[in-house]
Design an enzyme around this catalytic site. Structure first.
Site, PDB file in Angstrom:
ATOM      1  N   SER A 299       0.742  -1.173   0.037  1.00  0.00           N
ATOM      2  CA  SER A 299      -0.310  -0.097  -0.237  1.00  0.00           C
ATOM      3  C   SER A 299       0.974   1.276   0.198  1.00  0.00           C
ATOM      4  O   SER A 299       0.268   2.222  -0.457  1.00  0.00           O
ATOM      5  CB  SER A 299      -0.823   0.093   1.361  1.00  0.00           C
ATOM      6  OG  SER A 299      -0.304  -0.125   2.454  1.00  0.00           O
TER       7      SER A 299
ATOM      8  N   LYS B 107     -12.117   0.300  -2.182  1.00  0.00           N
ATOM      9  CA  LYS B 107     -11.168   0.664  -3.024  1.00  0.00           C
ATOM     10  C   LYS B 107     -11.552   0.858  -4.363  1.00  0.00           C
ATOM     11  O   LYS B 107     -12.548   1.618  -4.749  1.00  0.00           O
ATOM     12  CB  LYS B 107      -9.687   0.017  -2.763  1.00  0.00           C
ATOM     13  CG  LYS B 107      -9.042   0.304  -1.525  1.00  0.00           C
ATOM     14  CD  LYS B 107      -7.874  -0.541  -1.404  1.00  0.00           C
ATOM     15  CE  LYS B 107      -7.478   0.030   0.095  1.00  0.00           C
ATOM     16  NZ  LYS B 107      -8.075  -0.479   1.375  1.00  0.00           N
TER      17      LYS B 107
ATOM     18  N   HIS C 292      -5.345  -4.011  -3.102  1.00  0.00           N
ATOM     19  CA  HIS C 292      -4.831  -2.994  -3.848  1.00  0.00           C
ATOM     20  C   HIS C 292      -4.818  -3.682  -5.261  1.00  0.00           C
ATOM     21  O   HIS C 292      -4.612  -3.194  -6.216  1.00  0.00           O
ATOM     22  CB  HIS C 292      -3.527  -2.340  -3.578  1.00  0.00           C
ATOM     23  CG  HIS C 292      -3.662  -1.369  -2.171  1.00  0.00           C
ATOM     24  ND1 HIS C 292      -4.187   0.045  -2.380  1.00  0.00           N
ATOM     25  CD2 HIS C 292      -3.449  -1.767  -0.951  1.00  0.00           C
ATOM     26  CE1 HIS C 292      -4.351   0.399  -0.945  1.00  0.00           C
ATOM     27  NE2 HIS C 292      -3.858  -0.792  -0.411  1.00  0.00           N
TER      28      HIS C 292
END
Length: 394
Positions: A177, A237, A205
């Site tokens: 991250s 996200k 991610h």
């Protein structure tokens, strides 16, 4: 108590590590109103631009009108709604696993999964740069902890070899991250298999960004549930909603459901949020053009930075850190960009190691080419005006 708190706050400020919340008015997209001023936003994790996508809000609103605003209980009481059940089935299908289990947050997912599967007689082997939720989950589990050098599969193998007795869990982020680089997942899977260990990959991610239909880095590497028994990821996200999940074989997920304290003792995700997440999953899977646009913006940013002679790290992900070093210098650059109309966060210890403070730039499919070019120009100008220009010969 007041004196102790004041002393701690003074120490944080003295170290250049003070943080403050910024007030966003309206939607959290590529352009935001922050503290009353419009800025281009380059510091969220909205990789596909879904957080402010109208279809997401419409799905949330329709579901809220039908099922209300809250779940009112934990999943194990009456908090488990048909929307959550449908979301879990769709997530499992997306990432290619038998079953998925939804948590209220990514932190709760990682802490709950790790603590549910290993304990004080077991071992956890973890990447040195794992996310805080993986670190805390490892600590809370009570298992013996072994840290290996970042993204080094050979070091992970050595650590596993020295972890004798009990079960062994190898834990890593897929995309890290703060650095934006990717773990050697295939190599780690081979190491785990050879050492009879379990591999857990947090694909927070990677989901939506990489792999077939955006199914993530684990899917991109073609790794099965035998090779990676545990895949976690967030829904806040690329999916543009909130919450998180773990996916794996049915018996593994049922064990987590029955034993994960962060799930059992937490109020369940509101069903309307689950409905919004379902919409986000459908868009992320079906709209390949968004993903292609995101990767175009990543390439454009990296090309512009190289042309400007500005520092880059090796990252093909939406996370593009600009390493500054000193805490105050990173904060000053962040403020200089804000004055130029760009919202970019300064990441400082303890989030990253001392001496590696940085600007954490994140790119989105919602950014235009002009947005990216403008950011690079603003960063070049701010860098030139700072002491950092000496480091790259500007």
């Amino acid at each position: 108590m007041h004196a102790v708190c004041r002393e701690r706050l003074d120490a944080i400020a003295e170290a250049g590590r003070e943080r403050r919340r910024r007030v966003i008015t309206g939607a959290h997209g590529a352009c935001v109103i922050v503290d009353g001023e419009t800025k281009r936003n380059f510091c969220n994790n909205d990789y596909l631009g879904l957080a402010a996508e109208p279809r997401m809000g419409q799905a949330l609103g329709r579901a809220a009108a039908r099922v209300g605003s809250g779940s009112a209980a934990s999943q194990m009481v009456t908090g488990y709604n048909a929307e959550q059940a449908a979301l879990e089935a769709e997530l499992a299908d997306w990432v290619g696993r038998e079953r998925a289990l939804v948590f209220a947050t990514g932190y709760a997912a990682n802490v709950g999964v790790i603590s549910a599967l290993v304990g004080k007689h077991d071992h956890i082997v973890a990447d040195a740069l794992n996310h805080a939720s993986l670190i805390d989950g490892s600590r809370l589990s009570g298992a013996a902890k072994h840290i290996y050098a970042h993204a080094d599969a050979a070091a992970a193998d050595t650590a596993l070899a020295g972890a004798a007795g009990g079960h062994r869990l190898l834990v890593t982020d897929s995309v890290f991250s703060m650095d934006g680089d990717t773990a050697p997942l295939a190599d780690l899977a081979r190491v785990a298999t050879d050492r009879d260990a379990w591999l857990m990959a947090d694909d927070a991610h990677g989901l939506g960004v990489f792999g077939p239909e955006g199914a993530g880095r684990v899917a991109e590497a073609g790794l099965s549930s035998h090779e990676v028994p545990l895949v976690t990821a967030t829904l806040g996200k690329s999916v543009g909603a909130a919450g998180a999940f773990v996916a794996g074989d049915d018996v593994v997920i049922e064990t987590i459901l029955q034993t994960a304290r962060s799930l059992i003792f937490s109020t369940a995700m509101p069903p309307a949020v689950a409905a919004a997440a379902r919409q986000g999953v459908a868009i992320a899977r079906g709209d390949a053009a968004r993903r292609h646009r995101l990767h175009d913006r990543i390439e454009r940013f990296r090309g512009g930075m190289a042309d400007a002679g500005l520092p880059l790290v090796a990252s093909d992900s939406p996370i593009q850190p600009v390493i500054v070093g000193d805490e105050r210098a990173a904060l000053a650059l962040s403020e200089a960009l804000l004055a130029r109309g760009y919202l970019v966060g300064a990441i400082r210890p303890p989030t990253v190691a001392p001496g590696t403070s940085r600007l954490r730039i994140t790119l989105s499919a919602a950014h235009t080419e002009a947005d990216v070019d403008g950011l690079v120009a603003a960063l070049a100008s701010a860098w030139q005006d700072s002491d950092n220009s000496k480091a790259v010969g500007l």
